[in-house]
Motif scaffolding. Structure first.
Motif, PDB file in Angstrom:
ATOM      1  N   ASN A 455      55.496  13.269 -53.191  1.00 35.07           N
ATOM      2  CA  ASN A 455      54.742  14.397 -52.630  1.00 35.07           C
ATOM      3  C   ASN A 455      55.172  14.716 -51.200  1.00 35.07           C
ATOM      4  N   ASN A 459      56.773  18.255 -49.956  1.00 32.40           N
ATOM      5  CA  ASN A 459      56.192  18.945 -48.799  1.00 32.40           C
ATOM      6  C   ASN A 459      57.267  19.248 -47.751  1.00 32.40           C
ATOM      7  N   ASP A 462      59.262  22.114 -48.575  1.00 38.06           N
ATOM      8  CA  ASP A 462      58.434  23.320 -48.632  1.00 38.06           C
ATOM      9  C   ASP A 462      58.336  23.853 -50.063  1.00 38.06           C
ATOM     10  N   ARG A 464      55.974  24.225 -53.253  1.00 36.98           N
ATOM     11  CA  ARG A 464      54.525  24.275 -53.455  1.00 36.98           C
ATOM     12  C   ARG A 464      54.091  23.637 -54.772  1.00 36.98           C
ATOM     13  N   LYS A 466      52.591  19.688 -56.388  1.00 39.12           N
ATOM     14  CA  LYS A 466      52.044  18.382 -56.027  1.00 39.12           C
ATOM     15  C   LYS A 466      51.893  17.550 -57.302  1.00 39.12           C
ATOM     16  N   LYS A 486      50.501  23.124 -59.239  1.00 40.34           N
ATOM     17  CA  LYS A 486      50.907  23.979 -58.120  1.00 40.34           C
ATOM     18  C   LYS A 486      49.950  23.765 -56.971  1.00 40.34           C
ATOM     19  N   ASN A 487      50.531  23.664 -55.785  1.00 37.79           N
ATOM     20  CA  ASN A 487      49.729  23.444 -54.582  1.00 37.79           C
ATOM     21  C   ASN A 487      49.387  24.809 -53.981  1.00 37.79           C
ATOM     22  N   ASN A 488      48.199  25.304 -54.314  1.00 36.70           N
ATOM     23  CA  ASN A 488      47.800  26.640 -53.851  1.00 36.70           C
ATOM     24  C   ASN A 488      46.839  26.581 -52.671  1.00 36.70           C
ATOM     25  N   THR A 489      47.007  25.578 -51.844  1.00 35.61           N
ATOM     26  CA  THR A 489      46.121  25.428 -50.689  1.00 35.61           C
ATOM     27  C   THR A 489      46.304  26.596 -49.726  1.00 35.61           C
TER      28      THR A 489
END
Length: 619
Positions: A455, A459, A462, A464, A466, A486-489
């Motif tokens: 992870n 990150n 870059d 997106r 996880k 998908k990391n939609n933070t």
């Protein structure tokens, strides 16, 4: 003009000066339109020195009118011609050139960059003996840092890295990716490309087997000199353009030559030896913007260059501190003019005496060259070629094409795995794929690649996505698995005071929504209002997705005398009695000690305080 007339007038004889400006800034223009007319007024003779035959030809072509009108005022020749006269001990010929009053040294980085030729130091020896005003010109002065101090050079100007001809700068690890990326550009009818090769054989091979309508350029003395396209070279010198679609060349066109052709869209440096050379190569195209591309040297080549330079520098230091150069040459039976004489040995020639004196010493220019090579290699190994070259170009879009392609493939791979539950076997296969295809690595080589590290890498790239680690039940048993999501933070940043119209509209909309919610809340019946309150809501407990700590094994042995178990405490570095309840995950659980604060002592009394108060009161 890069020089004012006052600065020119203030120059003193027997001193060194320099104009270090980016390629294309107008150094030759300043020489032609300011320095030469001034020298003509003073009745001075000018010696214009260059480092390549192609550059000499173009200088002569550019100064053709001035040379015709003033044939006795200016002489254009190569450094190598001066060096040859010095090496032959042709005293009369050398002294003739020592009588010139102004010497222009074009592409002065030659003294250090070409120190491998075993004779560039002879040009410096010649310049030191000359009492003329000496002016160095170059757009890549980095190799000359130590020479500036040695010769006490007065520097008028330095390069402006914001001025260049690049639209974008692209980096490639392999030639196949390079070919695919520019295939459509080269197929376009009018587009042309200029390719510089670190290896001349590769350039000739590509002309013969890869590129249609291409030409090969190299120096006359190159091993492939018989194959060079002389017509194309002459056309470049006379018209500042080339006819072929792809021009493949060695470093012979690297400096000084100007190409003014709007159809040249791409300049590439393929497996270059030096970053300074790349800067010169990109600058050959004048008056138009280009794409600059670099096919990086192999990592093994860079480490090899560094090791060789360090080994040679170590030998030189050993000779300095032990037997000396002359003794070393005697022991190894070396002749200065022979090919087996190393480049770090130079001749010290004195022309001031009645007889020419000749002795041997360490070539300081070659040492500068070695140190510059080591510095470049160390920087590339630690930070990468991209970071090194991007320092020379401000405000340019820089792209690592291979990395970009790898990240695109990785995203596609992760999208395919979205929603798939990965248990032990699937996790192992997933880790192997990440390591082999996408070069994921654990920070500690002794440990396997874990969830947290994966992870972190995603990150850093870059990307997106996880990898989560939720629980599920299988046959009534709880177990964990990996899942790609998908990391939609979304991070909300509080807006500043100065908002654009769109941002202001968004803020007003948010406020209106809040007011509507508040009004709805106030109109709700009391019973429903209580139900909707926060403390009545059931709080959802989300399970942690973080990777569980790996079990640490303890060193437990049985005491042969007492029979009790002993454990090694890493913290105290001592063996102690093992009690299982005192240890958790390889660490001894320290007992919590609660400190109870001291309370003041109470005064003992046989009478109650109420009784004492009553007896003491006034009735």
């Amino acid at each position: 003009m890069l020089l004012t007339k006052k600065q020119l007038k203030d120059m003193e004889f027997n001193k060194f000066y320099a104009i270090y400006r980016e390629p294309g800034a107008g150094k030759t223009y300043t020489a032609r339109n300011l320095i030469l007319p001034y020298c003509k007024e003073q009745g001075w003779k000018v010696l214009f020195l260059t480092h390549r035959n192609t550059l000499k030809a173009q200088i002569k072509y550019d100064l053709e009118d001035f040379i015709k009108e003033n044939p006795d005022t200016i002489t254009v020749m190569n450094y190598q011609a001066i060096e040859s006269l010095v090496r032959k001990l042709d005293v009369e010929a050398v002294k003739k050139y020592l009588n010139y009053q102004f010497i222009i040294c074009d592409e002065a980085h030659y003294f250090v960059s070409d120190a491998w030729n075993k004779q560039s130091h002879l040009s410096i020896s010649f310049l030191r003996y000359s009492s003329a005003i000496k002016l160095f010109l170059t757009g890549t002065p980095k190799p000359l840092e130590n020479l500036n101090k040695m010769l006490d050079i007065g520097i008028f100007d330095t390069p402006n890295r914001a001025i260049h001809n690049l639209d974008e700068l692209l980096f490639f690890k392999n030639i196949e990716t390079f070919d695919k990326h520019f295939d459509s550009l080269l197929k376009s009818k009018n587009n042309k490309a200029l390719f510089f090769y670190g290896n001349g054989n590769h350039a000739w091979n590509d002309v013969e087997n890869k590129y249609k309508n291409s030409a090969f350029i190299c120096s006359e003395t190159h091993e492939l000199g018989e194959h060079r396209n002389k017509e194309e070279l002459n056309h470049i010198v006379e018209n500042t353009k080339f006819n072929s679609k792809v021009l493949c060349t060695t470093s012979t066109l690297e400096a000084g030559i100007n190409i003014e052709d709007d159809n040249v869209k791409l300049v590439a440096s393929i497996r270059p030896y030096s970053v300074h050379g790349i800067v010169q190569q990109f600058a050959r195209i004048r008056n138009s913007k280009i794409i600059g591309a670099v096919v990086e040297p192999h990592y093994q080549a860079i480490t090899s260059w560094k090791a060789d330079a360090e080994k040679e520098l170590e030998l030189i230091n050993h000779i300095k501190n032990s037997c000396g150069v002359s003794e070393y040459m005697k022991i190894n039976r070396l002749n200065f003019n022979s090919e087996n004489c190393p480049a770090w040995i130079t001749a010290k020639i004195d022309f001031n005496e009645a007889f020419v004196t000749f002795s041997f010493e360490i070539n300081e220019l070659y040492i500068m060259k070695l140190k510059d090579t080591i510095w470049q290699c160390e920087f590339i190994i630690e930070h990468g070629y991209l970071k090194l070259l991007s320092q020379y170009y401000k405000g340019v879009k820089v792209v690592d094409v291979d990395k970009q392609l790898t990240n695109t493939k990785l995203i596609e791979y992760l999208e395919c795995l979205s929603g798939v539950k990965m248990f032990d076997e699937e996790q192992k296969h997933f880790i192997v794929t990440l390591m082999e295809d996408y070069k994921f690595r654990s920070k500690d080589k002794r440990k396997k690649l874990g969830l947290k590290r994966i992870n972190d890498i995603l990150n850093d790239k870059d990307i997106r996505f996880k990898i989560e680690n939720p629980r599920t039940r299988i046959n009534g048993k709880q177990t964990r698995y990996w899942s790609v999501t998908k990391n939609n933070t979304v991070v909300y940043i509080q807006p500043c005071a100065n908002l654009s119209q769109n941002e202001t509209a968004m803020e007003n909309s948010k406020k209106e929504n809040l007011l509507v919610k508040e009004e709805t809340k106030n109109k709700m019946p009391f019973k429903e209002l209580i139900k909707a309150h926060e403390f009545m809501k059931v709080q959802e407990v989300t399970e942690s997705n973080e990777e569980e700590d790996e079990e640490v094994e303890l060193q437990i042995v049985k005491d042969p005398f007492t029979g009790r178990l002993e454990v090694f405490n890493e913290k105290t570095q001592q063996w102690e009695k093992y009690v299982e309840a005192e240890w958790a995950n390889g660490v001894k659980v320290e007992p919590k000690i609660y400190i109870v604060p001291n309370s003041p002592l109470l005064k003992r009394s046989s009478k109650s305080s109420a009784l004492e108060a009553m007896l003491g009161s006034v009735i």
